[in-house]
Motif scaffolding. Structure first.
Motif, mmCIF file in Angstrom:
data_model
loop_
_atom_site.group_PDB
_atom_site.id
_atom_site.type_symbol
_atom_site.label_atom_id
_atom_site.label_comp_id
_atom_site.label_asym_id
_atom_site.label_seq_id
_atom_site.Cartn_x
_atom_site.Cartn_y
_atom_site.Cartn_z
ATOM 1 N N ARG A 241 0.919 -1.391 -0.078
ATOM 2 C CA ARG A 241 -0.186 0.091 -0.489
ATOM 3 C C ARG A 241 1.239 1.066 -0.133
ATOM 4 O O ARG A 241 2.379 1.149 0.471
ATOM 5 C CB ARG A 241 -0.680 -0.005 1.243
ATOM 6 C CG ARG A 241 0.408 -0.082 2.505
ATOM 7 C CD ARG A 241 -1.560 -0.224 3.759
ATOM 8 N NE ARG A 241 -1.874 -1.323 3.644
ATOM 9 C CZ ARG A 241 -1.557 -2.712 4.093
ATOM 10 N NH1 ARG A 241 -0.243 -2.756 4.550
ATOM 11 N NH2 ARG A 241 -2.207 -3.688 3.967
ATOM 12 N N ASP A 242 0.376 2.277 -0.679
ATOM 13 C CA ASP A 242 1.549 3.108 -0.882
ATOM 14 C C ASP A 242 0.765 4.431 0.510
ATOM 15 O O ASP A 242 -0.464 5.155 1.042
ATOM 16 C CB ASP A 242 0.695 3.835 -1.989
ATOM 17 C CG ASP A 242 1.657 5.190 -2.015
ATOM 18 O OD1 ASP A 242 3.011 5.122 -1.715
ATOM 19 O OD2 ASP A 242 1.361 6.381 -2.705
ATOM 20 N N VAL A 243 2.117 4.144 1.428
ATOM 21 C CA VAL A 243 1.945 5.338 2.543
ATOM 22 C C VAL A 243 2.905 6.451 2.465
ATOM 23 O O VAL A 243 3.904 6.559 1.961
ATOM 24 C CB VAL A 243 2.106 4.716 3.467
ATOM 25 C CG1 VAL A 243 3.687 3.566 3.783
ATOM 26 C CG2 VAL A 243 2.177 5.377 4.638
ATOM 27 N N SER A 244 2.726 7.759 2.852
ATOM 28 C CA SER A 244 3.144 9.066 2.276
ATOM 29 C C SER A 244 4.475 8.852 3.754
ATOM 30 O O SER A 244 4.132 8.458 4.916
ATOM 31 C CB SER A 244 2.728 9.829 2.317
ATOM 32 O OG SER A 244 2.237 9.952 3.751
ATOM 33 N N ALA B 149 3.607 9.866 11.369
ATOM 34 C CA ALA B 149 2.148 9.365 12.470
ATOM 35 C C ALA B 149 2.172 8.098 13.155
ATOM 36 O O ALA B 149 2.351 8.661 13.924
ATOM 37 C CB ALA B 149 1.198 10.131 11.679
ATOM 38 N N LEU B 150 2.232 7.340 12.017
ATOM 39 C CA LEU B 150 1.733 6.256 12.607
ATOM 40 C C LEU B 150 2.596 5.703 13.391
ATOM 41 O O LEU B 150 3.045 4.910 14.790
ATOM 42 C CB LEU B 150 1.992 4.921 11.406
ATOM 43 C CG LEU B 150 0.678 5.072 10.264
ATOM 44 C CD1 LEU B 150 0.928 4.590 9.082
ATOM 45 C CD2 LEU B 150 -0.028 4.005 11.263
ATOM 46 N N ILE B 151 4.853 6.101 12.883
ATOM 47 C CA ILE B 151 5.360 5.967 14.309
ATOM 48 C C ILE B 151 5.115 6.272 15.328
ATOM 49 O O ILE B 151 5.714 6.161 16.279
ATOM 50 C CB ILE B 151 7.051 6.366 13.934
ATOM 51 C CG1 ILE B 151 6.896 4.931 12.087
ATOM 52 C CG2 ILE B 151 7.383 5.523 14.417
ATOM 53 C CD1 ILE B 151 6.475 3.804 12.600
ATOM 54 N N PHE C 201 -3.119 -1.761 10.861
ATOM 55 C CA PHE C 201 -4.125 -2.725 9.959
ATOM 56 C C PHE C 201 -4.337 -2.351 8.507
ATOM 57 O O PHE C 201 -4.177 -2.591 7.777
ATOM 58 C CB PHE C 201 -5.412 -3.134 11.023
ATOM 59 C CG PHE C 201 -5.699 -4.243 10.264
ATOM 60 C CD1 PHE C 201 -4.785 -5.779 9.865
ATOM 61 C CD2 PHE C 201 -6.718 -3.979 9.066
ATOM 62 C CE1 PHE C 201 -5.652 -6.507 9.169
ATOM 63 C CE2 PHE C 201 -7.492 -5.329 8.660
ATOM 64 C CZ PHE C 201 -6.544 -6.646 8.494
ATOM 65 N N VAL C 202 -4.862 -0.866 8.988
ATOM 66 C CA VAL C 202 -5.463 -0.406 7.459
ATOM 67 C C VAL C 202 -4.657 -0.425 6.455
ATOM 68 O O VAL C 202 -4.294 -0.180 5.202
ATOM 69 C CB VAL C 202 -6.185 0.045 7.241
ATOM 70 C CG1 VAL C 202 -6.996 1.459 6.204
ATOM 71 C CG2 VAL C 202 -7.888 -0.261 7.878
ATOM 72 N N ARG C 203 -3.176 0.345 7.361
ATOM 73 C CA ARG C 203 -1.893 1.630 6.352
ATOM 74 C C ARG C 203 -1.000 1.085 6.703
ATOM 75 O O ARG C 203 0.424 1.749 5.639
ATOM 76 C CB ARG C 203 -2.492 3.460 6.540
ATOM 77 C CG ARG C 203 -3.912 3.840 7.372
ATOM 78 C CD ARG C 203 -4.251 3.808 5.521
ATOM 79 N NE ARG C 203 -3.235 4.973 4.645
ATOM 80 C CZ ARG C 203 -3.138 4.976 3.103
ATOM 81 N NH1 ARG C 203 -3.494 3.779 2.366
ATOM 82 N NH2 ARG C 203 -1.679 5.497 2.786
ATOM 83 N N LEU C 204 -0.786 0.262 7.734
ATOM 84 C CA LEU C 204 1.099 0.461 7.716
ATOM 85 C C LEU C 204 1.527 -0.441 6.924
ATOM 86 O O LEU C 204 1.136 -2.048 6.939
ATOM 87 C CB LEU C 204 1.050 -0.192 9.140
ATOM 88 C CG LEU C 204 2.863 0.066 9.667
ATOM 89 C CD1 LEU C 204 3.215 1.488 9.147
ATOM 90 C CD2 LEU C 204 3.038 -0.648 11.716
ATOM 91 N N PRO C 205 2.682 0.111 6.442
ATOM 92 C CA PRO C 205 3.313 -1.618 5.599
ATOM 93 C C PRO C 205 4.242 -2.594 5.764
ATOM 94 O O PRO C 205 5.081 -1.959 6.966
ATOM 95 C CB PRO C 205 4.133 -0.708 4.263
ATOM 96 C CG PRO C 205 4.102 0.162 4.603
ATOM 97 C CD PRO C 205 3.027 0.932 5.394
#
Length: 417
Positions: A8-11, A17-19, A187-191
């Motif tokens: 998935r593409d994550v900027s 922000a996720l970390i 779950f949805v966004r983290l690669p």
């Protein structure tokens, strides 16, 4: 040179922000509790005020101990699956703690909550190490710490508001709810960042070899120990912050404001570090910061021994010391991880175990010396600053301010999109 395996593409901003969100769960589990410690102690029959610190210590011990398992697991199965398991444990323990019938039960559930949170510490650092190396890693970690430090700024105020709207159990409901929200986001966004060919077998000999690589790397392990002492000083202050601000300086409901001001300094410090580290380097920034940290702590200690320290002077010393903390920790941790890219999960686990368990135990000892003055905290900062500097000197063969950050082909992973 490694590359990302993300499907998935994550900027880059979202990745940071996720970390930061993952790491913020740990800060929340500590700092949001501070205003509620007296109420928990009263409700669960805790007679000795200093024993309330164990609510924080139990969490930190679980947090530190479980990291030793999450490291090898994340090197074998990738980053996502072990992280999701840990988040589920964190959320379940937080909700369960709200129904604790005794103080002992609360401590057990806090220990379990810390075990779940261990996955966030190990894997958040490993995710960054998978994607970045050298000064780039230090820059990203500084930005992560900047966002992460927003939680200590607002967490005590959140705890205070929750206490105004309901009983102390509401704090655990809030923690569980936020943990659930971040788990869904992950779950949805983290690669997945660990390539299949870089995964290590989950065999005893392989695990032992990974630990050997960490423990026998003098530079990496010495920096890891240095970070442990700095964290121990911070935890000593956090465990007694409510008593200092309320009992000594009689701030009452304004305690979260004073706490937030100091945490805000650390956030600003982390941001300025992210701007400076590529030009100045991790060593120069962290070494200089630790020197100022230790010298100012020594002055603070000497002044505290002369008599009562007014609030403005206490805050001035603390602000300078904690600003230096922000300049040192991201760089010290990056220097510890730098030579160990091939065993990033295991390395993160070892350093996490050493820093959190060691730091929590050291901080708890400092907290037990609380005597109605700020002298024990000042002494803790000074002594532990000296210890941190000693291990930096060991790591650098007796020299400070070196610029020899070597380029390693396996140490500079590809950037995110």
């Amino acid at each position: 040179m490694t590359t990302t395996t993300a499907t998935r593409d994550v900027s880059r901003p979202e990745f940071i922000a996720l970390i930061a969100g993952l790491m913020a769960l740990n800060a929340l589990a500590i700092d949001v509790m501070l205003p509620a410690l007296p109420y928990m102690g009263e409700a669960l029959g805790v007679m000795n005020e200093n024993d309330r610190h164990y609510v924080l210590t139990a969490y930190m011990l679980g947090f530190g101990a479980a990291q030793i398992a999450f490291g090898p697991l994340s090197d074998r199965f990738g980053r996502r699956a072990p992280l999701m398991v840990g988040l589920v444990i964190y959320v379940a323990a937080a909700f369960s703690a709200a129904f604790s019938p005794t103080f002992a039960t609360l401590l057990v559930l806090r220990f379990v909550q810390g075990m779940g949170a261990a996955s966030t510490r190990v894997i958040a650092t490993s995710l960054v190490r998978d994607k970045f190396g050298g000064r780039a890693m230090a820059e990203v970690m500084s930005l992560v710490f900047m966002v992460f430090m927003i939680i200590p700024v607002i967490a005590p105020a959140i705890g205070q508001v929750l206490l105004l709207t309901g009983p102390w159990e509401y704090i655990f409901f809030f923690m569980g709810g936020l943990g659930l929200a971040i788990a869904v986001w992950v779950f949805v966004r983290l690669p997945e960042t660990l390539l299949p060919e870089n995964r290590r077998e989950l065999r005893l000999t392989v695990i032992i070899e990974g630990f050997r690589l960490v423990f026998t790397n003098k530079m990496a392990f010495s920096y890891g120990l240095s970070a442990m002492f700095v964290f121990g000083a911070l935890f000593g202050f956090i465990s007694t912050a409510q008593q200092i601000y309320v009992d000594i300086y009689d701030l009452g409901a304004y305690f979260p404001v004073a706490f937030a001001a100091i945490a805000g300094m650390m956030s600003v410090s982390s941001y300025t570090n992210s701007l400076m580290v590529r030009k100045i380097g991790m060593r120069r920034l962290s070494h200089g910061a630790m020197l100022v940290f230790t010298i100012m702590s020594g002055v603070w200690l000497m002044v505290s021994l002369t008599g009562f320290m007014p609030l403005w002077l206490f805050l001035a010393f603390l602000a300078v010391v904690m600003f230096m903390f922000g300049w040192s920790m991201a760089n010290i941790n990056s220097l510890a991880m730098e030579p160990l890219g091939k065993v990033a999960g295991t390395a993160s686990a070892v350093f996490g175990l050493v820093q959190t368990v060691g730091g929590a135990l050291i901080g708890t000892v400092i907290g037990q010396f609380y005597n109605g003055t700020v002298t024990p905290i000042a002494a803790g900062y000074f002594v532990l600053g000296c210890m941190a500097l000693a291990f930096i000197l060991i790591a650098e063969n007796g020299k400070l301010f070196g610029v020899g950050e070597e380029y390693r082909e396996d140490a500079v992973p590809a950037d995110v999109h």
